[in-house]
Design a protein around this motif. Structure first.
Motif, short mmCIF file in Angstrom:
data_model
loop_
_atom_site.label_atom_id
_atom_site.label_comp_id
_atom_site.label_asym_id
_atom_site.label_seq_id
_atom_site.Cartn_x
_atom_site.Cartn_y
_atom_site.Cartn_z
N GLY A 178 -7.74 -6.96 4.01
CA GLY A 178 -8.70 -6.22 3.75
C GLY A 178 -8.22 -4.79 3.08
O GLY A 178 -8.91 -4.07 2.65
N HIS A 179 -6.82 -5.01 2.77
CA HIS A 179 -6.21 -3.82 1.91
C HIS A 179 -6.96 -3.90 0.50
O HIS A 179 -7.34 -4.78 0.07
N ILE A 180 -7.29 -2.39 -0.03
CA ILE A 180 -7.71 -2.39 -1.44
C ILE A 180 -6.77 -3.21 -2.50
O ILE A 180 -5.79 -2.99 -2.22
N PRO A 181 -7.32 -3.60 -3.44
CA PRO A 181 -6.70 -4.31 -4.49
C PRO A 181 -5.68 -3.32 -5.07
O PRO A 181 -5.77 -2.19 -5.36
N MET A 182 -4.54 -3.71 -5.59
CA MET A 182 -3.50 -2.76 -6.17
C MET A 182 -2.45 -3.58 -6.53
O MET A 182 -2.11 -4.62 -6.14
N VAL A 183 -1.52 -2.96 -7.40
CA VAL A 183 -0.09 -3.58 -7.94
C VAL A 183 0.72 -2.46 -7.66
O VAL A 183 0.67 -1.36 -8.10
N ALA A 184 2.06 -2.67 -7.23
CA ALA A 184 3.14 -1.61 -6.80
C ALA A 184 4.54 -2.40 -7.40
O ALA A 184 4.58 -3.51 -6.91
#
Ligand code: ATP
Length: 133
Positions: A37-43
Motif C-alpha cells: 500500500g506504499h505510495i508509488p515512487m522511484v528511488a
C-alpha cells in the motif's frame, strides 16, 4: 498478513522474486522501508543489501546501486548487478576486496581511485550479505 510482490532484475535477467511483507533498501536519501500500500515512487539506491521480510524471517539480496520502483503491491528493483545471499561466492568477494584495497593504497589517478572505491563497496556488500544471509 498483507504482502507485496518484489522482483530484483538485472540486465542478465531476474535474480530474485517473492511475495514479502516488507522490503527495506538503502536509498541514496537513507534507509527506505516499503510495506503493502506504499505510495508509488522511484528511488535511486546505494550499493547495499536489500532485506525482504516474510514470516518472521529476513532474506537479503546484494544490490549494486540501481533504482527501486514502488507500484501498488509491487516493488521492482533494477540494478546493474545483484545476487541473492546463497548465490554469492564468498571467496571471490574476499579476493575482490583485497584487490580493491591494494589499488586504493597504490598511487593512482582520481578515476582509478573512484573505481577501486566502488569495487571495494561491492565486495564488502557481498561479504556482508553472504555472511548474514
Ligand atoms: P569481481 O572483481 O569479482 O568480478 P566485481 O564487483 O567487479 O567483482 P561485477 O562487475 O559487479 O563484479 O559483476 C560481474 C558479474 O559477476 C555479475 O553478474 C555479478 O552478479 C557477478 N558477481 C560478482 N561478484 C560475485 C560474487 N562474489 N559471487 C557471485 N557472483 C558475483
Amino acid at each position: 498478513m498483507k504482502t507485496l510482490k518484489v522482483s530484483v532484475v538485472t540486465p542478465d535477467g531476474p535474480v530474485y522474486e517473492s511475495d514479502v511483507e516488507m522490503v527495506v533498501a538503502r536509498a541514496q536519501s537513507g534507509e527506505l522501508g516499503v510495506l503493502p500500500g506504499h505510495i508509488p515512487m522511484v528511488a535511486p539506491l546505494q550499493i547495499g543489501g536489500v532485506r525482504m521480510k516474510k514470516d518472521g524471517k529476513t532474506e537479503q539480496v546484494a544490490v549494486n546501486g540501481g533504482f527501486l520502483e514502488v507500484r501498488p503491491d509491487k516493488v521492482t528493483i533494477l540494478a546493474q548487478t545483484a545476487e541473492a545471499a546463497e548465490q554469492i561466492d564468498l571467496t571471490r568477494a574476499e579476493e575482490a576486496k583485497k584487490r580493491a584495497e591494494q589499488r586504493l593504497q597504490s598511487k593512482q589517478d582520481d578515476v582509478d581511485y573512484r573505481r577501486a572505491e566502488l569495487a571495494l563497496q561491492r565486495a564488502i556488500n557481498r561479504i556482508n550479505v553472504a555472511k548474514r544471509g
